[in-house]
Design a protein around this motif. Structure first.
Motif, PDB file in Angstrom:
ATOM      1  N   GLU A   7       3.818   5.853  -6.630  1.00  0.00           N
ATOM      2  CA  GLU A   7       3.598   5.678  -8.062  1.00  0.00           C
ATOM      3  C   GLU A   7       2.680   6.773  -8.580  1.00  0.00           C
ATOM      4  OE1 GLU A   7       1.994   1.789  -8.332  1.00  0.00           O
ATOM      5  OE2 GLU A   7       3.870   0.779  -7.723  1.00  0.00           O
ATOM      6  N   ASP A  13      -0.363   8.861  -9.968  1.00  0.00           N
ATOM      7  CA  ASP A  13      -1.821   8.706  -9.820  1.00  0.00           C
ATOM      8  C   ASP A  13      -2.450  10.056 -10.144  1.00  0.00           C
ATOM      9  OD1 ASP A  13      -4.455   8.380  -9.102  1.00  0.00           O
ATOM     10  OD2 ASP A  13      -4.018   7.376  -7.194  1.00  0.00           O
ATOM     11  N   GLY A  26       2.329   2.003  -3.327  1.00  0.00           N
ATOM     12  CA  GLY A  26       1.359   2.624  -4.228  1.00  0.00           C
ATOM     13  C   GLY A  26       1.349   4.133  -4.139  1.00  0.00           C
ATOM     14  N   SER A  58       0.833  -1.208   0.000  1.00  0.00           N
ATOM     15  CA  SER A  58       0.000   0.000   0.000  1.00  0.00           C
ATOM     16  C   SER A  58       0.866   1.255   0.000  1.00  0.00           C
ATOM     17  CB  SER A  58      -0.922  -0.001   1.224  1.00  0.00           C
ATOM     18  OG  SER A  58      -1.810  -1.101   1.198  1.00  0.00           O
TER      19      SER A  58
END
Length: 280
Positions: free
Chosen positions: A146, A148, A143, A140
């Motif tokens: 990255e 977005d 993430g 998590s």
């Protein structure tokens, strides 16, 4: 950034009125009084507390909020058996800083639009030092590093908090990254267990800490009290705090001045207790 490395001269940054900050600790950080900043202390889960600054020192000295929070978190974490996590944001960036013991703080930043600008190793260090799940929680956190297009910088901080709920963090309603400083203070004051922490002078602050010792509740701020290890830690805190304070004064860095002063205060308290305690 290291206090031992030469820094290029820079013009003072303009005051950042969009900046805000929260400090998360795994204890009742009464020593935050020694930071000489007005703060509100509230419960943030079964084993966590949150500190909400009432002042905004980054408005006065032109020092970036992230640098101020790095100094505060470092000072609170040194010598304590638990880490301190700082969340901060301004008009251009959002970020987090984790300090634990004498280890180098780790941090991560995002641009206002959510673009990651940190090193992935920082998230792995954060997960390890907080005792998060090395598979699910780390996935998590990865993430958040990255791209977005649907998440801005402050949404990234909220995503980090969502992961931290599995470590027991539960911020009170209204204490949300990105909220105006005034709204954060109002939300903190509305908590039934909120406590104001104010600077009341070195003599009063040290006397209050010694009173805790005399009541037999040493807590995390005098670990290993009465042992050679405690004396070594106290000397290390004073030794590290004096040059750090001097460096902060030269750099006109309020965050690092506070960090150095708090280290010196903790070390002096430990040495004072060692001198005052009854001998066998």
């Amino acid at each position: 950034m290291s206090p031992h490395e030469p820094q290029p001269s820079q013009a003072p940054a303009p005051p950042d009125r969009a900046a805000g900050a929260l400090l998360l600790c795994r204890a009742e950080p009464e020593a935050a009084r020694l930071l000489r900043e007005r703060m509100l202390l509230a419960r943030a889960g079964p084993r966590w507390s949150v500190l909400v600054p009432e002042g905004k020192p980054w408005l006065h000295g032109g020092e970036p909020v992230g640098r101020v929070l790095t100094g505060w978190a470092t000072a609170l974490a040194v010598g304590a058996p638990w880490p301190v996590l700082a969340l901060w944001w301004n008009a251009d960036h959002s970020g987090c800083i984790l300090a634990s013991g004498f280890r180098r703080p780790v941090g991560y930043e995002w641009l206002a639009n959510g673009t990651p600008v940190g090193e992935g190793e920082a998230m792995r260090a954060l997960a390890a030092r907080l005792g998060l799940d090395p598979v699910l929680d780390l996935q998590s956190l990865d993430g958040l590093t990255e791209p977005d297009l649907d998440a801005d910088g402050r949404a990234r901080l909220r995503g980090l908090l969502a992961v931290l709920t599995r470590a027991g963090v539960a911020l009170p309603a209204g204490l949300t990254p990105g909220e105006p400083a005034g709204r954060l203070r109002e939300a903190a004051r509305a908590q039934p267990d909120a406590q104001p922490l104010e600077w009341s002078g070195w003599r009063h602050a040290v006397r209050a800490e010694l009173d805790v010792v005399e009541r037999g509740s040493l807590g995390p701020w005098l670990p290993w009290a009465g042992t050679p290890r405690a004396r070594a830690l106290a000397l290390a805190q004073v030794t590290a705090g004096l040059p750090l304070t001097s460096w902060g004064v030269r750099r006109r860095s309020g965050g690092w001045i506070a960090a150095g002063a708090l280290l010196v205060a903790h070390g002096a308290l430990g040495l004072a207790y060692d001198l005052m305690r009854p001998r066998d």
